[in-house]
Design a protein around this motif. Structure first.
Motif, mmCIF file in Angstrom:
data_model
loop_
_atom_site.group_PDB
_atom_site.id
_atom_site.type_symbol
_atom_site.label_atom_id
_atom_site.label_comp_id
_atom_site.label_asym_id
_atom_site.label_seq_id
_atom_site.Cartn_x
_atom_site.Cartn_y
_atom_site.Cartn_z
ATOM 1 N N SER A 173 -28.878 15.951 10.992
ATOM 2 C CA SER A 173 -28.061 17.019 11.570
ATOM 3 C C SER A 173 -27.986 16.771 13.070
ATOM 4 C CB SER A 173 -28.701 18.371 11.299
ATOM 5 O OG SER A 173 -29.895 18.484 12.042
ATOM 6 N N ASP A 174 -27.032 17.421 13.736
ATOM 7 C CA ASP A 174 -26.916 17.249 15.181
ATOM 8 C C ASP A 174 -28.223 17.607 15.885
ATOM 9 O OD1 ASP A 174 -24.396 16.321 15.035
ATOM 10 O OD2 ASP A 174 -23.406 18.106 15.838
ATOM 11 N N GLY A 175 -28.870 18.644 15.398
ATOM 12 C CA GLY A 175 -30.118 19.089 16.009
ATOM 13 C C GLY A 175 -31.218 18.045 15.872
ATOM 14 N N GLU A 176 -31.352 17.518 14.655
ATOM 15 C CA GLU A 176 -32.377 16.489 14.418
ATOM 16 C C GLU A 176 -32.109 15.264 15.281
ATOM 17 O OE1 GLU A 176 -33.521 17.022 9.714
ATOM 18 O OE2 GLU A 176 -31.548 16.269 10.209
ATOM 19 N N ARG A 177 -30.828 14.902 15.337
ATOM 20 C CA ARG A 177 -30.449 13.725 16.109
ATOM 21 C C ARG A 177 -30.789 13.924 17.583
ATOM 22 N NH1 ARG A 177 -25.030 12.845 14.458
ATOM 23 N NH2 ARG A 177 -26.048 12.151 12.579
ATOM 24 N N PHE A 178 -30.523 15.122 18.041
ATOM 25 C CA PHE A 178 -30.800 15.451 19.434
ATOM 26 C C PHE A 178 -32.290 15.267 19.738
ATOM 27 C CE2 PHE A 178 -32.073 18.318 22.730
ATOM 28 C CZ PHE A 178 -31.102 18.139 23.696
ATOM 29 N N ASP A 179 -33.135 15.827 18.874
ATOM 30 C CA ASP A 179 -34.570 15.755 19.113
ATOM 31 C C ASP A 179 -35.070 14.315 19.103
ATOM 32 O OD1 ASP A 179 -34.558 18.443 19.279
ATOM 33 O OD2 ASP A 179 -35.490 18.827 17.339
ATOM 34 N N GLU A 180 -34.612 13.543 18.105
ATOM 35 C CA GLU A 180 -35.061 12.155 18.018
ATOM 36 C C GLU A 180 -34.586 11.362 19.237
ATOM 37 O OE1 GLU A 180 -37.366 11.977 16.160
ATOM 38 O OE2 GLU A 180 -36.952 11.336 14.112
#
Ligand code: ADP
Ligand code: ZN
Ligand code: ZN
Length: 734
Positions: free
Chosen positions: A281-288
């Motif tokens: 998800s965009d959120g997961e991608r952001f964190d990684e």
């Protein structure tokens, strides 16, 4: 002194693929840097749009009064780094893409959209003493609880779990005994993995590790037969990098298809492994993305897009199964991951390991030319032997009146393994029930109404187009002559599964293809069921051809090798060799010997005979001669210009005009030939008619840029109606 910025705007229009000059207002000049994401007024209406600072300078010789000014600087730090700038330049040159297309692969949408860190309010102990009327047992008790465990709790936790009252908490907050703060919530998968303990490398593996670490060339081709323990070599290199505080990137062809790889790496190196792929998800991608940028993780596993992550101190890139087609992007920029890795290595000095049992012709060629170091693993670990492969002539089966999907030999082998309680993999690289449906009376073929493609029948009663996804119920009558003689031709995995269940009713059969793995985790479920021995036969498409390491599989059957052989593409022999070797390599990986039975109507084909003898070098020698005589990569370049439009007549006219100009431009160049313009092999997809022009031969990138300029210039007026795509050395020519 005034400051000016050269900026690229985030827009898809063709004409904006250049730097626009903006004035930097004084309030921004102390903080603005190259690489900052900004907002600027743009176009006639001066709508503000997103843009990126590509350049900053103090002298501008145009008319300053006409310049517009930057309206906003978006982030604290620039998103594009110094290294990124050279990568953008490289991609523009090599893949003929626009600035913004190159920027978009470097900064994923989740980050662009300004998706921010997710936080929650937590309560911490401030370290102060209780005094005055707060010095009471209930407050003391509360402070004791909060100060324990370095005291990070949410308010609801304190109330629900520790039974503190809201009043107590707010009193303590008021008096600064405790304080409330934002804590970052990580949206990453923290599931536990079974420990995958490290193994003592065998001699060959150790030699490979030494050769890689000691190599002068930073580009390594690790050619290791299936089951030779390449993963263990990668892991050893990763450990070495970790000890030197360097970051490693492990690339796999497709994350969803390689659960074993993640399982092993997480099982070895703990949870502190970032996994990066397009399904996040965009959120997961952001964190990684930020975890990696900040250097919080030193090991990343990902699919091809992970090559663009903002690594800190990169030491190693591994491209596992480097021959796989998924490493080439089909969208702009149409980059090849192998080439981006090579570029990164030149930039940062990192080591790149290209791993495969069946290297791409391009990579092996490079190694033989001395532009890459060749390191080999010639044996399977534990000296288990490579599986015995046999090619079965299906024409003979036919003449012996065997019309089933299985040759006598394959049938008997399956029966034998079922009796021995060993596992079987059956490969057929086509999904659905039948390949096409046709009327026996008039010859009518059920085609997709939107594409130039026969529809596939699926057992759910639908005819499906595998190109655009159109599906409708199958009629029992021929729409052309109303006859009832509608027949199904060819076979896919659904039919294969049904046939197997009919022939071996007691066998437990699993099917793995696009249709059975749509739901999240369904791929992993099938994989685990088979791994745990709760199924006897695994049927599937190319999804089952790589990465699977199951010791109890002793038989691999290939229903027909001809599907990939008959593709109209100069890589079809190479693909067949690779596919057969890879899928065959799933057999005999444990202590028991493995067998591979390959059925074909073309058994003499050299792809099959070399695969049978596990003779990569032999295959390469024959293939490279063909490539040379036919003027194909790696000896020459191919530039494919693909044009598509809803309007067939205009498209054809335009292509002929382009073809004429291109031929005219190249008329004195005897190193290249222009093929076409002509309709593509698949003439229509999704209502878009398709034509192509192919330029083949010995040419430099500058020629490709020349041609690109001609194509764009001539297409200016029709740009909205005709879609243009240009690709240098494309994956396939359909
Ligand atoms: P490849 O990727 O080369 O096909 P794998 O990396 O999957 O092969 O290794 C094959 C099997 O051998 C795996 O089950 C792995 O755990 C095992 N293996 C690898 N190296 C060793 C070793 N040095 N000692 C024992 N087993 C090993
Ligand atoms: Zn008919
Ligand atoms: Zn279609």
């Amino acid at each position: 002194m005034s400051l000016f910025a050269g900026v690229v705007v985030n827009s898809d229009a063709l004409k904006v693929d250049k730097l626009f000059t903006y004035e930097v207002p004084d309030k921004f000049s102390p903080l603005i840097q190259k690489g900052h994401r900004i907002r600027v007024p743009f176009g006639k209406g001066n709508k503000t749009i997103e843009a990126f600072v590509m350049d900053l300078y103090t002298d501008y010789n145009g008319n300053i009064s006409k310049l517009k000014a930057i309206s906003e600087v978006c982030d604290e730090n620039p998103l594009i780094t110094e290294d990124d700038f050279s990568l953008i330049q490289f991609m523009r040159e090599k893949y003929l893409c626009k600035y913004i297309e190159a920027i978009r692969v470097l900064i994923p949408t989740g980050i662009m959209k300004g998706n921010r860190i997710k936080t929650k309010k937590v309560i911490c102990y401030a370290g102060a003493q209780l005094q005055g009327n707060l010095n009471k047992p209930n407050y003391k008790n509360a402070v004791d609880i909060i100060s324990e465990n370095s005291g990070i709790f949410t308010k609801s936790e304190l109330m629900d779990k520790f039974k503190l009252s809201a009043y107590t908490i707010s009193k303590l907050l008021e008096n600064n005994i405790i304080f409330s703060d934002d804590e970052q919530v990580n949206r990453i998968n923290t599931r536990n993995y079974e420990i995958y303990s490290s193994k003592d490398l065998n001699m060959e593996q150790q030699n490979a590790v030494n050769a890689i670490l000691g190599s002068k060339s930073k580009l390594i081709l690790l050619k290791g037969v299936t089951g030779s323990g390449k993963t263990e070599v990668y892991m050893n290199l990763v450990s070495h990098m970790l000890n030197n505080h360097k970051t490693s990137l492990i690339l796999v062809p497709e994350i969803a298809l390689t659960p074993q790889m993640i399982e092993r790496f997480k099982g070895r190196f703990g949870k502190n492994v970032a996994v990066f792929h397009s399904r996040l998800s965009d959120g997961e991608r952001f964190d990684e993305w930020f975890r990696i940028k900040n250097g919080d993780v030193r090991l990343v596993i990902g699919a091809r897009s992970a090559i663009f992550l903002p690594f800190d101190n990169l030491g190693l890139i591994v491209i596992d199964e480097e021959h796989e087609g998924t490493y080439k992007s089909e969208q702009n920029p149409k980059y090849h991951t192998r080439e981006i890795a090579e570029f990164k290595s030149r930039l940062t000095g990192c080591t790149v390991v290209y791993g495969s049992a069946t290297p791409s012709i391009e990579s092996y060629f490079k190694a033989l030319e001395g532009n890459m170091k060749l390191v080999e693993l010639k044996n399977r670990v534990d000296s288990s032997s490579l599986p015995k492969m046999e090619v079965i002539d299906m024409r003979e089966e036919l003449s012996n009146n065997n019309k089933s999907m299985f040759s006598k030999k394959l049938y008997e082998a399956i029966q034998d393994r079922l009796e021995k309680k060993e596992q079987i993999i059956i490969f057929l690289n086509r999904r659905g029930y039948s390949t096409f449906v046709s009327c026996r009376k008039c010859g009518y073929v059920f085609k997709c109404p939107h594409c130039d493609i026969a529809m596939t029948y699926h057992t759910n009663g639908y005819l499906v187009c595998h190109y655009c996804g159109t599906a409708h119920r199958q009629q029992s009558e021929c729409p052309s002559c109303s006859s009832k003689y509608v027949k199904y031709f060819g076979a896919g995995t659904e039919k294969l599964e049904i046939e197997i269940k009919k022939l071996f009713p007691r066998a437990r059969v699993l099917r793995m293809d696009v249709d059975t793995t749509r739901k999240k985790n369904s791929h992993e479920e099938i994989y685990n069921t088979f791994k745990n021995g709760n199924a006897d036969i695994l049927v599937g498409t190319q999804m089952i051809s790589k990465g699977l390491d199951f010791p109890n599989v002793t038989l691999v059957g290939v229903i027909t090798a001809d599907i990939s052989l008959n593709l109209p593409d100069f890589r079809s022999s190479e693909r067949t060799y690779q596919l057969i070797t890879q899928v065959g390599g799933r057999a005999g990986r444990g202590s028991k010997e493995g067998n591979v039975l390959v059925q074909s109507y073309n058994p003499e084909h050299y792809s099959l005979s070399y695969a049978k003898n596990n003779d990569y070098e032999g295959f390469y020698e024959q293939e490279i001669v063909l490539r040379k005589s036919m003027n194909y990569p790696p000896y020459a370049n191919i530039m494919l210009i693909n044009l598509s439009s809803k309007n067939q007549v205009d498209l054809q006219k335009h292509c002929e005009k382009l073809g004429y100009s291109i031929k005219n431009e190249l008329k004195d160049n005897n190193q290249v030939e222009v093929l076409g313009p002509c309709p593509c092999i698949i003439q229509k997809i999704n209502e878009m008619y398709r034509w192509q022009i192919l330029i083949k031969g010995n040419f430099e990138l500058s020629l490709a840029h020349n041609i690109k300029d001609i194509v764009y210039e001539l297409s200016n007026e029709v740009y909205n109606d005709i879609r243009i795509s240009m690709d240098i050395n494309p994956n396939n020519l359909v």
